[in-house]
Design a protein around this motif. Sequence first.
Motif, PDB file in Angstrom:
ATOM      1  N   ALA A 110       0.924  -1.153  -0.099  1.00  0.00           N
ATOM      2  CA  ALA A 110       0.010  -0.028   0.184  1.00  0.00           C
ATOM      3  C   ALA A 110       0.756   1.197  -0.039  1.00  0.00           C
ATOM      4  N   LEU A 111       0.358   2.227  -0.727  1.00  0.00           N
ATOM      5  CA  LEU A 111       0.893   3.597  -0.559  1.00  0.00           C
ATOM      6  C   LEU A 111      -0.167   4.540  -0.033  1.00  0.00           C
ATOM      7  N   ASP A 112       0.325   5.147   1.029  1.00  0.00           N
ATOM      8  CA  ASP A 112      -0.409   6.365   1.599  1.00  0.00           C
ATOM      9  C   ASP A 112       0.342   7.573   1.131  1.00  0.00           C
ATOM     10  N   ALA A 113      -0.540   8.252   0.211  1.00  0.00           N
ATOM     11  CA  ALA A 113       0.073   9.520  -0.244  1.00  0.00           C
ATOM     12  C   ALA A 113      -0.505  10.665   0.385  1.00  0.00           C
ATOM     13  N   GLY A 114       0.613  11.430   1.173  1.00  0.00           N
ATOM     14  CA  GLY A 114       0.152  12.620   2.265  1.00  0.00           C
ATOM     15  C   GLY A 114      -0.239  12.078   3.250  1.00  0.00           C
ATOM     16  N   ASP A 165       9.219   3.788  -7.167  1.00  0.00           N
ATOM     17  CA  ASP A 165       9.891   2.947  -7.920  1.00  0.00           C
ATOM     18  C   ASP A 165       9.116   1.757  -8.249  1.00  0.00           C
ATOM     19  N   THR A 166       7.840   1.402  -7.829  1.00  0.00           N
ATOM     20  CA  THR A 166       6.859   0.228  -7.948  1.00  0.00           C
ATOM     21  C   THR A 166       5.533   0.849  -8.050  1.00  0.00           C
ATOM     22  N   ARG A 167       4.629  -0.149  -8.404  1.00  0.00           N
ATOM     23  CA  ARG A 167       3.320   0.257  -8.282  1.00  0.00           C
ATOM     24  C   ARG A 167       2.662  -0.832  -7.221  1.00  0.00           C
ATOM     25  N   TYR A 168       1.545  -0.036  -6.558  1.00  0.00           N
ATOM     26  CA  TYR A 168       0.994  -0.670  -5.165  1.00  0.00           C
ATOM     27  C   TYR A 168      -0.269  -1.532  -5.407  1.00  0.00           C
ATOM     28  N   LEU A 170      -6.903  17.780  -9.098  1.00  0.00           N
ATOM     29  CA  LEU A 170      -7.533  16.710 -10.054  1.00  0.00           C
ATOM     30  C   LEU A 170      -6.196  15.815 -10.747  1.00  0.00           C
ATOM     31  N   ASP A 171      -5.476  16.795 -11.100  1.00  0.00           N
ATOM     32  CA  ASP A 171      -4.207  16.158 -11.544  1.00  0.00           C
ATOM     33  C   ASP A 171      -3.208  15.443 -10.536  1.00  0.00           C
ATOM     34  N   PHE A 172      -3.354  15.885  -9.409  1.00  0.00           N
ATOM     35  CA  PHE A 172      -2.723  15.062  -8.267  1.00  0.00           C
ATOM     36  C   PHE A 172      -3.549  13.624  -8.316  1.00  0.00           C
ATOM     37  N   TYR A 173      -4.685  13.633  -8.313  1.00  0.00           N
ATOM     38  CA  TYR A 173      -5.554  12.354  -8.359  1.00  0.00           C
ATOM     39  C   TYR A 173      -5.125  11.504  -9.705  1.00  0.00           C
ATOM     40  N   ASP A 174      -4.947  12.176 -10.621  1.00  0.00           N
ATOM     41  CA  ASP A 174      -4.249  11.381 -11.924  1.00  0.00           C
ATOM     42  C   ASP A 174      -3.275  10.886 -11.662  1.00  0.00           C
ATOM     43  N   ARG A 175      -2.209  11.644 -11.110  1.00  0.00           N
ATOM     44  CA  ARG A 175      -0.912  11.215 -10.743  1.00  0.00           C
ATOM     45  C   ARG A 175      -0.803  10.019  -9.873  1.00  0.00           C
ATOM     46  N   ILE A 176      -1.650  10.083  -8.618  1.00  0.00           N
ATOM     47  CA  ILE A 176      -1.418   8.856  -7.795  1.00  0.00           C
ATOM     48  C   ILE A 176      -2.222   7.492  -8.500  1.00  0.00           C
ATOM     49  N   ALA A 177      -3.282   7.683  -9.375  1.00  0.00           N
ATOM     50  CA  ALA A 177      -4.087   6.669  -9.898  1.00  0.00           C
ATOM     51  C   ALA A 177      -2.899   5.786 -10.679  1.00  0.00           C
ATOM     52  N   SER A 178      -1.874   6.460 -11.393  1.00  0.00           N
ATOM     53  CA  SER A 178      -0.814   5.724 -12.230  1.00  0.00           C
ATOM     54  C   SER A 178      -0.055   4.702 -11.430  1.00  0.00           C
ATOM     55  N   TRP A 179       0.106   4.898  -9.939  1.00  0.00           N
ATOM     56  CA  TRP A 179       0.666   4.175  -9.238  1.00  0.00           C
ATOM     57  C   TRP A 179       0.032   2.974  -8.662  1.00  0.00           C
ATOM     58  N   VAL A 180      -1.227   2.595  -9.317  1.00  0.00           N
ATOM     59  CA  VAL A 180      -1.845   1.720  -8.777  1.00  0.00           C
ATOM     60  C   VAL A 180      -1.406   0.133  -9.698  1.00  0.00           C
ATOM     61  N   ALA A 181      -1.150  -0.888  -8.950  1.00  0.00           N
ATOM     62  CA  ALA A 181      -0.985  -1.970  -9.675  1.00  0.00           C
ATOM     63  C   ALA A 181      -2.193  -2.633 -10.390  1.00  0.00           C
ATOM     64  N   VAL A 235     -15.545  13.642  -0.147  1.00  0.00           N
ATOM     65  CA  VAL A 235     -15.983  13.065  -1.146  1.00  0.00           C
ATOM     66  C   VAL A 235     -14.921  11.819  -1.247  1.00  0.00           C
ATOM     67  N   VAL A 236     -15.656  10.715  -1.476  1.00  0.00           N
ATOM     68  CA  VAL A 236     -15.130   9.298  -1.243  1.00  0.00           C
ATOM     69  C   VAL A 236     -15.049   8.384  -2.868  1.00  0.00           C
ATOM     70  N   VAL A 237     -13.883   8.084  -3.379  1.00  0.00           N
ATOM     71  CA  VAL A 237     -13.992   7.392  -4.553  1.00  0.00           C
ATOM     72  C   VAL A 237     -13.148   6.177  -4.566  1.00  0.00           C
ATOM     73  N   ARG A 238     -13.610   5.055  -4.842  1.00  0.00           N
ATOM     74  CA  ARG A 238     -12.895   3.840  -4.512  1.00  0.00           C
ATOM     75  C   ARG A 238     -13.100   3.207  -6.230  1.00  0.00           C
ATOM     76  N   ALA A 239     -11.992   2.732  -6.601  1.00  0.00           N
ATOM     77  CA  ALA A 239     -12.084   2.123  -8.029  1.00  0.00           C
ATOM     78  C   ALA A 239     -10.913   1.133  -7.932  1.00  0.00           C
ATOM     79  N   ASN A 240     -11.130  -0.025  -8.649  1.00  0.00           N
ATOM     80  CA  ASN A 240     -10.329  -0.969  -9.073  1.00  0.00           C
ATOM     81  C   ASN A 240      -9.659  -1.120 -10.347  1.00  0.00           C
ATOM     82  N   ARG A 241      -8.206  -1.192 -10.628  1.00  0.00           N
ATOM     83  CA  ARG A 241      -7.697  -1.171 -11.648  1.00  0.00           C
ATOM     84  C   ARG A 241      -8.015  -2.557 -12.326  1.00  0.00           C
ATOM     85  N   ARG A 242      -8.356  -2.597 -13.733  1.00  0.00           N
ATOM     86  CA  ARG A 242      -8.760  -3.751 -14.179  1.00  0.00           C
ATOM     87  C   ARG A 242      -7.273  -4.311 -14.392  1.00  0.00           C
TER      88      ARG A 242
END
Length: 214
Positions: free
Chosen positions: A43-47, A103-106, A121-132, A206-213
Amino acid sequence: MTHSFDKDYWDQIWDGDRAAAMAAGQPNPHLVREIADLSPGTALDAGCGAGAEAIWLATGGWQVTAADIATTALARAAERAAASGVAARVRWVEADLARWQPDTRYDLVTTHYAHPAMPQLDFYDRIASWVAPAGTLLIVGHLHHQDHASGTGHGHDETGPPASASVTAADITARLDPLVWQVVTARESHRALPGHGGHAASIHDVVVRANRRP
């Protein structure tokens, strides 16, 4: 008031008179509810602030990377993790999340009210790219609310979060490509917490949970 949300800003917050109260906070209830059905992984806790969420995850068996820009917050977090017996399960990283790249995805990437010096919103895009692949993204943020009520517990003055740090659930989900993401939760909530002087503080989340396919 306009904030830069740079290192100087956050260091001042965490060296200020509200820091002790913020550092004693409990894990965010949205996190506790939303990941109850997940098997522990990385897991990554960002901030991460003073680490309440990271420590809770580590206690539940997650191997956590917890990143924040504020030196004092991380020092408080490390002390709290040691006292909780989970120091070995958390790696604390001092980082500007507007620039840092892991250096990895989570398996889980989560953030709670964080807003670095970049558009929200750019920040949220950024951390979304770190999801495995097959991993989970959980965003808990400030709801874009007319009066921007205060009391998040993560370091704001009495005026509450500024509009630039506030979003709606639709703002976030519109950025999640349905070919890549399955949105599980997109909710806007309102709750009350004890505030200064015994007055209740209204929290608009605001709460958003999403699963990367896969």
